[in-house]
Design an enzyme around this catalytic site. Structure first.
Site, PDB file in Angstrom:
ATOM      1  N   ASP A 336      13.396  -7.659  46.629  1.00  0.00           N
ATOM      2  CA  ASP A 336      12.615  -8.871  46.453  1.00  0.00           C
ATOM      3  C   ASP A 336      13.503 -10.100  46.642  1.00  0.00           C
ATOM      4  OD1 ASP A 336      10.130 -10.230  45.469  1.00  0.00           O
ATOM      5  OD2 ASP A 336      11.478 -10.831  43.848  1.00  0.00           O
ATOM      6  N   GLU A 371      13.146  -8.422  51.726  1.00  0.00           N
ATOM      7  CA  GLU A 371      12.242  -9.561  51.860  1.00  0.00           C
ATOM      8  C   GLU A 371      13.164 -10.732  52.194  1.00  0.00           C
ATOM      9  OE1 GLU A 371       8.648 -11.722  49.409  1.00  0.00           O
ATOM     10  OE2 GLU A 371      10.472 -11.199  48.317  1.00  0.00           O
TER      11      GLU A 371
END
Length: 657
Positions: A336, A371
């Site tokens: 993330d 990401e």
């Protein structure tokens, strides 16, 4: 008071050796560390950690056993302007704890104080760490090691995927056990999935703001104990680890990999007004990026940012990743806000954590997905990660939606995204699989909502619809919301089919959002991070079997096309791809940039994707040969068709010769 033996400075955490427990904790700026253990009656017993090797504090407690509850009190300066926020009145979680007992509730006692320290003791209500012992029989488990070129990723939430499934026993729905149930595994196999990517399963906390509104953090991107499984997904907190490993073992036997979404960019301690759980009280200055005024650099949008260039924090993050691979046999990670991993503070491909992963014989062998952004200046780093990483390809997401739903993307731009965005990812020896293609993800509209809503509808989140992106590239086809006339439903269905076909038959690694294959809707909520309810749980009773069959057929078709599974860049004349206009001729430069949205993509010289993205029915002249439409665009037995396809408006079809 009983004194601890000095013990050993490694490994970090609490480790039982059969005779007692060794405790270790990193803190470069602490002046004293107390180990606090709690007996069966909740009585606290404190011991100074006697060992101090470099920045590691350690001690050994003889006769301690698994199940022992413990925490730390860390002494040091309270100097907020210098980034130091030590407060021994607060019981702290071991960052390497394997199990947590207690809940992270919104309570003033779980705060250290903003400018002035809060010296009220919180041990009575603070969560405690639990010493665990690890004995597990993996039998003959082996990682599937699916080649990247054959990988189909399915992004899912442990609870949301299984909680309403009618064929899974009620007592295990929404749990790790449900992931390994034969019904779920058979579904994934029939769909054609090779990798199950799970939203965060490491223990997380709900933000105090959400708790005060009666909401909770559903997605899990608010970590508090990175080595501990989130207990709410377990049938019993004490058996969470074995339940999780049982599921992984069952998935592996079916040839399905497990990828964990992991949050290394921030912690649940949030900003300076946030709670004090662990890192802030252990060594705030080392664990976080600190501004000159002592506040946090908020490059994550969550109040703080972990300093993953600090050697001790790199060691902590690396140990965490190795734990999940070695102890739980996970097959990879999705990181993330992964640009934070490369901050020094500027983003660098040779940042310390990247280098540590590259040089690790364990971590360098698993799937790594970034990401590739954060919210700071210079945070958008798509295409710039080291060669071992694949990356979420938002270029593909936006292009697919613009082409099919907004009709404003030239053919050349569409083809570039269809060809694994080679302008972005073809560098540093990377392969097409580095592009993780997606049309939807947990963050944003579901696929059905993309064709039913022009605007977000996030009122249930309690922020007056301010949260969530406004850049959705969606199209409600003339009516906001679900339902409508038969014509409206059919046009929306056609758009869903076009987007799924683009996703699953393009070069790169496709990622499918769980529920998209059977028409799940969040009723226009494009930021459902705090909706632990029927808005996000997949309703299997309402699933569209036709759409599921369509998706499965596309996935199985993908696996038959060499140009998509061989994982090598397409080159002119190599037989992998030819780009043709509606007359089966190579496109001119003008057609690429300004021509009508009609295109034929010939893959491996045998499979043809014919596209008519215009508003009118159009004749498409197929290349020479005897072509027949193939599933899911036709039945199994089809006669050879004529050389012309009558392409419906906003339609496409796949042929084989």
């Amino acid at each position: 008071m009983t004194r601890l033996a000095i013990g050993k400075p490694a490994p970090l955490g609490a480790h039982y050796d059969g005779q007692g427990v060794n405790f270790t904790l990193f803190s470069a700026h602490a002046e004293r560390v107390e180990l606090c253990v709690f007996d069966a009656n909740g009585q606290e017993h404190r011991y100074d950690l006697p060992g101090h090797s470099g920045d590691i504090w350690h001690g050994y407690l003889p006769d301690a056993r698994p199940g022992l509850r413990y925490g730390y009190r860390v002494h040091g300066p309270w100097q907020p302007a210098e980034g130091h926020r030590f407060n021994p009145a607060k019981l702290l979680i071991d960052p390497c704890a394997r199990q947590i007992d207690g809940e992270f509730k919104d309570n003033p006692l779980l705060h250290a104080g903003h400018n002035e320290p809060d010296y009220r003791d919180n041990a009575a209500i603070a969560p405690k760490c639990v010493v665990v012992v690890d004995h597990y029989d993996w039998e003959d488990d082996a990682p599937p090691r699916t080649p990247w070129g054959s990988t189909i990723i399915y992004e899912a939430h442990v609870k949301g995927l299984t909680y309403l499934h009618p064929e899974i026993p009620v007592e295990i729905r929404g749990t790790y056990k449900a992931l390994g149930h034969p019904v779920m595994i058979n579904y994934l196999k029939q769909l054609g999935i090779t990798a199950l990517e799970l939203l965060p399963v490491a223990q997380f906390a709900s933000e105090p703001r959400l708790q005060r509104m009666g909401l909770s953090n559903y997605w899990g991107y608010n970590p508090v104990a990175m080595f501990a499984l989130h207990p709410a997904y377990a049938c019993s907190p004490e058996t969470a680890l074995d339940e999780f490993r049982d599921a992984i073992k069952a998935l592996h036997k079916a040839g399905i990999e497990v990828i964990l979404d992991i949050v290394l960019n921030h912690s649940a301690e949030l900003d300076l007004d946030g709670p004090l759980f662990s890192l802030r009280g252990i060594d705030n200055r080392s664990y976080y990026w600190i501004r000159e005024d002592g506040d946090y650099h908020n490059w994550t949008g969550c109040g703080n940012t972990l300093n993953l260039s600090h050697p001790a924090v790199v060691d902590y993050a690396s140990a965490c990743l190795r734990y999940w691979v070695e102890t739980c046999h996970v097959d990879g990670f999705r990181f993330d806000l992964a640009a934070v991993m490369g901050r020094t503070p500027e983003f660098r491909q040779d940042a310390p954590l990247f280098t540590a992963i590259q040089n690790c014989p364990v971590l360098s062998q698993v799937k790594l997905i970034a990401e590739p952004w954060d919210i700071a200046p210079g945070g958008y780093q798509v295409g710039n990660f080291p060669p071992l990483f694949a990356e979420w390809n938002d270029h593909f997401r936006d292009a697919a939606r613009r082409f099919w739903l907004h009709y404003d993307l030239p053919l050349g731009a569409f083809a570039g995204r269809f060809a694994a965005s080679s302008d972005v990812f073809k560098r540093n020896g990377r392969l097409p699989s580095a592009a993780i293609n997606l049309v939807t993800a947990h963050d944003g509209f579901t696929l059905r909502d993309c064709v039913c809503f022009n605007h977000k509808h996030n009122e249930a989140n309690g922020e007056e619809n301010r949260d969530g992106t406004n850049n959705n590239y969606s199209n409600n086809h003339g009516k906001e919301g679900l339902g409508g006339s038969l014509d409206l439903v059919e046009r929306r269905r056609d758009s869903i089919h076009a987007l799924l076909t683009t996703l699953l038959l393009s070069q790169g690694t496709p990622m499918l959002l769980a529920g998209d294959e059977h028409g799940h809707s969040q009723h226009g909520n494009n930021n459902a991070y705090c909706q632990d309810n029927q808005l996000t749980w997949l309703d299997w009773s309402q699933a569209s079997s036709g759409l599921t069959a369509f998706t499965a057929a596309l996935i199985h078709l993908r696996k038959r096309i060499p140009a998509l599974v061989e994982n090598r860049w397409w080159e002119e004349g190599d037989g992998n791809v030819r780009w043709l206009n509606r007359y089966a001729q190579p496109l001119s430069t003008d057609e690429w940039q300004n021509g009508p949205k009609q295109l034929q993509i010939l893959l491996s010289d045998r499979f043809l994707i014919a596209i008519n993205a215009t508003l009118e029915v159009t004749e498409i002249v197929l290349p020479a040969g005897e072509w027949h439409a193939i599933p899911p665009f036709a039945g199994e037995d089809n006669p050879v068709i004529t050389a012309v396809w009558q392409g419906p408006a906003h339609g496409l079809c796949v042929f084989q010769r």
